[in-house]
Design a protein around this motif. Structure first.
Motif, PDB file in Angstrom:
ATOM      1  N   GLY A   1     -65.830 -14.250  38.518  1.00  0.00           N
ATOM      2  CA  GLY A   1     -65.413 -13.720  37.495  1.00  0.00           C
ATOM      3  C   GLY A   1     -65.387 -14.888  36.696  1.00  0.00           C
ATOM      4  O   GLY A   1     -65.731 -15.987  36.428  1.00  0.00           O
ATOM      5  N   SER A   2     -65.070 -15.073  35.179  1.00  0.00           N
ATOM      6  CA  SER A   2     -64.691 -16.128  34.137  1.00  0.00           C
ATOM      7  C   SER A   2     -64.155 -15.585  33.279  1.00  0.00           C
ATOM      8  O   SER A   2     -63.686 -14.246  32.968  1.00  0.00           O
ATOM      9  CB  SER A   2     -66.325 -16.598  33.508  1.00  0.00           C
ATOM     10  N   ALA A   3     -63.507 -16.492  32.639  1.00  0.00           N
ATOM     11  CA  ALA A   3     -62.809 -16.382  30.982  1.00  0.00           C
ATOM     12  C   ALA A   3     -63.694 -15.611  30.606  1.00  0.00           C
ATOM     13  O   ALA A   3     -62.893 -14.866  29.182  1.00  0.00           O
ATOM     14  CB  ALA A   3     -62.329 -18.059  31.148  1.00  0.00           C
ATOM     15  N   VAL A   4     -64.225 -16.160  29.726  1.00  0.00           N
ATOM     16  CA  VAL A   4     -66.011 -15.024  28.391  1.00  0.00           C
ATOM     17  C   VAL A   4     -65.990 -14.323  29.379  1.00  0.00           C
ATOM     18  O   VAL A   4     -65.921 -13.200  28.326  1.00  0.00           O
ATOM     19  CB  VAL A   4     -67.181 -16.524  28.384  1.00  0.00           C
ATOM     20  N   GLY A   5     -65.785 -13.509  30.419  1.00  0.00           N
ATOM     21  CA  GLY A   5     -66.268 -12.318  30.485  1.00  0.00           C
ATOM     22  C   GLY A   5     -64.809 -11.989  30.321  1.00  0.00           C
ATOM     23  O   GLY A   5     -65.186 -10.552  29.489  1.00  0.00           O
TER      24      GLY A   5
END
Length: 346
Positions: free
Chosen positions: A291-295
């Motif tokens: 996952g990612s923070a931008v996502g």
């Protein structure tokens, strides 16, 4: 094996094509979904593309995104938090009631609230690591306790289900400027929560991609036993992630308080699912390690566009939950497809 062969064998040192890099991004599916939602409402809602409407969409997204960022990091670390929604309300209640009862500057209440929410996050992390129980059980218990404490203490101290007004107390105007002000750009007002949201996304992305702690988060979410075997501080990482959720709850809680002056003790129930949905739509896996923070930011943006797009299109808002559920399923399927394509190109 000589140095050249080692370099050729090390996959991390091989040049990666732009397409492979793009397909490997967790947020790719959510970005495609966000573009589709934007085009959809731009076509069906005439007022959707107005600057004031986009400001409203960003504000709605930020109120979810501030919490979706730390929740996403927690999910990447392999856990989740069912108490996140009511923790926001707890943060606002502590700040308001402490300031009012102690007749102190509201910034004292704000500081006490920060300590309390961080302590709640640390409690969740400690209970998880000490008892070895699933995070579902631990945070469900915290959710129920906080729900009861929010109502019980508010009625005990204030005699009603809502807090007393603190608008005339010292420090309120400056606190409102920090947590609930409006910044005017080009004649359009943007809530300060949008700046808080962007800042959290930037900091979280830096942590995940540029620091040792980010490697620990991915390692713990992928396989905590293997991570522990190679020296990753699993216990500290998990506690830190839960405290991160507490920090997000503090920011959201202060915005809630200084936006409306009073707080209803029963608010926040159910919002924890929305935060999780935003993170999942943004590419986070329930199983952790991806996952990612931008996502999570893109997932929150999709939520904001959908919730306000339905209003701008003058549709019945009763259908909102249907659209949200459909987006969750479609985003999950799209993310799974993108991930398989990425693995197939390796």
């Amino acid at each position: 094996m000589n140095a050249t062969q080692v370099k050729e064998a090390d996959e991390r040192l091989l040049r990666t094509s732009p397409l492979r890099k793009l397909l490997g991004r967790p947020e790719l599916g959510s970005v495609v979904g966000a573009i589709a939602v934007f085009v959809f409402f731009a076509f069906f809602a005439d007022s959707f593309l107005r600057a004031s409407s986009l400001s409203t969409v960003l504000y709605a997204a930020s109120t979810i995104g501030i919490m979706a960022v730390p929740v996403a990091l927690l999910m990447i670390g392999g856990e989740f938090d069912l108490s996140a929604g009511v923790m926001v309300t707890s943060s606002a209640l502590v700040s308001s009631m402490f300031s009012y009862q102690m007749t102190a500057n509201v910034w004292v209440g704000v500081g006490v609230s920060l300590l309390v929410t961080l302590a709640i996050g640390a409690f969740n992390g400690l209970m998880l690591t000490r008892t070895k129980l699933p995070s579902f059980i631990i945070t469900l218990g915290t959710f129920l306790m906080l729900t009861g404490l929010n109502l019980g203490f508010t009625k005990l101290i204030d005699g009603t289900v809502s807090t007393k007004s603190i608008a005339d107390m010292e420090g309120f105007p400056s606190a409102r400027d920090v947590f609930a002000s409006t910044v005017t750009v080009g004649g359009v007002g943007f809530k300060v929560t949008i700046l808080w949201w962007f800042a959290l996304v930037a900091v979280a992305s830096w942590i995940l991609l540029r620091t040792r702690a980010g490697n620990w988060i991915f390692a713990v979410g992928g396989n905590k036993d293997a991570a522990r075997a190679v020296g990753v501080p699993v216990t500290g990482t998990r506690i830190g992630l839960y405290m991160g959720v507490g920090l997000g709850a503090w920011i959201s809680g202060q915005h809630l308080l200084f936006s409306y002056d009073v707080v209803q003790s029963g608010e926040g129930v159910g919002n924890e699912l929305i935060y999780i949905i935003a993170a999942v739509i943004g590419g986070c896996l329930i199983t952790g390690g991806y996952g990612s923070a931008v996502g999570s930011a893109v997932g929150a943006l999709i939520f904001g566009m959908t919730s306000k797009g339905i209003v701008f299109a003058e549709w019945n808002p009763d259908w909102f939950k249907f659209f949200l559920g459909a987006m969750l399923l479609l985003a999950t399927l799209l993310n799974a497809w993108v991930r398989k394509r990425a693995e197939a190109t390796k």
